[in-house]
Design an enzyme around this catalytic site. Structure first.
Site, PDB file in Angstrom:
ATOM      1  N   ARG A 123       8.089   1.102  -3.566  1.00  0.00           N
ATOM      2  CA  ARG A 123       8.358   2.206  -4.507  1.00  0.00           C
ATOM      3  C   ARG A 123       8.941   1.758  -5.850  1.00  0.00           C
ATOM      4  O   ARG A 123       8.700   2.383  -6.874  1.00  0.00           O
ATOM      5  CB  ARG A 123       9.320   3.216  -3.856  1.00  0.00           C
ATOM      6  N   CYS A 182       3.615   2.121   9.990  1.00  0.00           N
ATOM      7  CA  CYS A 182       3.886   3.482   9.516  1.00  0.00           C
ATOM      8  C   CYS A 182       4.778   4.233  10.513  1.00  0.00           C
ATOM      9  O   CYS A 182       4.433   4.353  11.689  1.00  0.00           O
ATOM     10  CB  CYS A 182       2.584   4.254   9.294  1.00  0.00           C
ATOM     11  N   ASN A 240       9.366  -7.474   3.185  1.00  0.00           N
ATOM     12  CA  ASN A 240       9.245  -6.179   2.513  1.00  0.00           C
ATOM     13  C   ASN A 240      10.437  -5.303   2.896  1.00  0.00           C
ATOM     14  O   ASN A 240      10.993  -5.436   3.970  1.00  0.00           O
ATOM     15  CB  ASN A 240       7.899  -5.557   2.948  1.00  0.00           C
ATOM     16  N   GLY A 241      10.812  -4.407   1.976  1.00  0.00           N
ATOM     17  CA  GLY A 241      11.865  -3.437   2.280  1.00  0.00           C
ATOM     18  C   GLY A 241      13.116  -3.647   1.453  1.00  0.00           C
ATOM     19  O   GLY A 241      13.651  -4.759   1.374  1.00  0.00           O
ATOM     20  N   LYS A 252       0.693  -5.407   8.848  1.00  0.00           N
ATOM     21  CA  LYS A 252       1.981  -4.959   8.301  1.00  0.00           C
ATOM     22  C   LYS A 252       2.714  -4.227   9.414  1.00  0.00           C
ATOM     23  O   LYS A 252       2.185  -3.292  10.012  1.00  0.00           O
ATOM     24  CB  LYS A 252       1.775  -4.043   7.092  1.00  0.00           C
ATOM     25  N   GLN A 276      -6.097  -1.301   3.367  1.00  0.00           N
ATOM     26  CA  GLN A 276      -5.217  -1.122   4.521  1.00  0.00           C
ATOM     27  C   GLN A 276      -5.812  -0.078   5.446  1.00  0.00           C
ATOM     28  O   GLN A 276      -6.066   1.061   5.051  1.00  0.00           O
ATOM     29  CB  GLN A 276      -3.800  -0.701   4.152  1.00  0.00           C
ATOM     30  N   PRO A 307       0.853  -1.187   0.000  1.00  0.00           N
ATOM     31  CA  PRO A 307       0.000   0.000   0.000  1.00  0.00           C
ATOM     32  C   PRO A 307       0.894   1.244   0.000  1.00  0.00           C
ATOM     33  O   PRO A 307       1.808   1.339   0.821  1.00  0.00           O
ATOM     34  CB  PRO A 307      -0.785  -0.113   1.316  1.00  0.00           C
TER      35      PRO A 307
END
Length: 314
Positions: free
Chosen positions: A230, A106, A205-206, A144, A76, A22
């Protein structure tokens, strides 16, 4: 190449284990549809505030737009109150959605200070109560999160166990702590430990900015799948590259289709803002496109934008 497989999440069968993250300002309906067509197994709406939805905020309701064309619908949700999260999870606004992803990662200061996003990692009883509350909606629930708050004290495995015990069907771990924000090498070992600690699917992720990064992430973590953020804006073809799904379209084809889709379902000002951002990403590594950046942000209508798009990418 990483192993591509179908993934089951609480009875939902994903076509691949390559997920789209997201992303605020980007993962509106047109981009999600594109990612699915290129091979993504699951895509999420932009982050939606449960509090804003409760008070009928128009901008947040717009983020929930979807149609039957979207194969699996995942929203989300951001929030810190179990009661509000339960109310919104059960609300008619989310009735079309198959899965609710709870944002516990976040790192942005105003979100963190309000006790939402990654701040929930510091309050496991409340985080657990939120998962249990959302689960009452009868929908699949994913979480997440990050590896922790500070690099010196990370606890992804412990947090993942709490998520599973509270009823989560999947967990996605961004391999950085909150203090790292979006920079630095991901902590593969933290994701690996979390994967070993639970039986539900764990998504890594990342720091994935190529097919090689995706492969390394899977090898180092043993995760069930990966989530791209991204980099998918810069190179949406990453989904077809990884899933080996044939694709003979150009970036120009894709951008023109995105513009058409956005203008079909949203107004012109939304479409202009969205397309300028998407085109900026697509131009990132193309030679000779810097000169068009100022022109791009000066375009005043879709006709001008389309003409500039044809100039840049033809």
């Amino acid at each position: 190449m990483m192993e591509i497989k179908k993934l089951r999440i609480g009875g939902l069968l994903l076509s691949s284990n390559v997920l789209m993250a997201p992303l605020a300002g980007y993962t509106s309906y047109p981009f999600r549809l594109l990612a699915y067509k290129l091979g993504a197994g699951l895509c999420f709406t932009e982050m939606v505030s449960a509090n804003a939805l409760k008070y009928q905020d128009r901008a947040n309701k717009l983020l929930l737009f979807t149609t039957r064309e979207e194969p699996i619908k995942a929203v989300q949700l951001l929030g810190g109150s179990p009661a509000v999260m339960e109310e919104m999870a059960k609300s008619p606004l989310l009735e079309d959605f198959d899965l609710i992803d709870i944002n516990m990662g976040c790192p942005v200061p105003n979100v963190f200070k309000s006790g939402e996003g990654s701040a929930l990692m510091l309050d496991m009883p409340r985080a657990s109560a939120i998962i249990r509350a959302c689960k009452k909606s009868g929908k699949r629930i994913s979480v997440k999160c990050r590896t922790g708050i500070q690099e010196k004290e990370m606890f992804a495995a412990e947090f993942a166990r709490m998520c599973e015990d509270s009823g989560a069907d999947m967990i996605t771990i961004h391999g950085r702590s909150r203090s790292m924000m979006y920079e630095g090498t991901p902590y593969y070992q933290e994701i690996s430990q979390a994967k070993a600690a639970v039986s539900i699917p764990v998504i890594a992720n990342g720091g994935i900015f190529s097919a090689a990064h995706a492969q390394k992430m899977m090898e180092q973590t043993g995760a069930d799948g990966i989530m791209i953020a991204r980099y998918a804006l810069e190179n949406p073809f990453i989904f077809s590259e990884l899933t080996r799904k044939p694709c003979n379209r150009t970036i120009l084809d894709i951008l023109l289709e995105q513009m058409e889709l956005a203008s079909t379902y949203y107004d012109e000002s939304f479409t202009l803002v969205y397309m300028r951002k998407l085109i900026s990403y697509a131009m990132k590594k193309r030679k000779g496109t810097k000169q068009y950046k100022a022109q791009l942000y000066r375009t005043g209508n879709l006709k001008e934008l389309r003409e500039l798009l044809l100039t840049i990418f033809s």
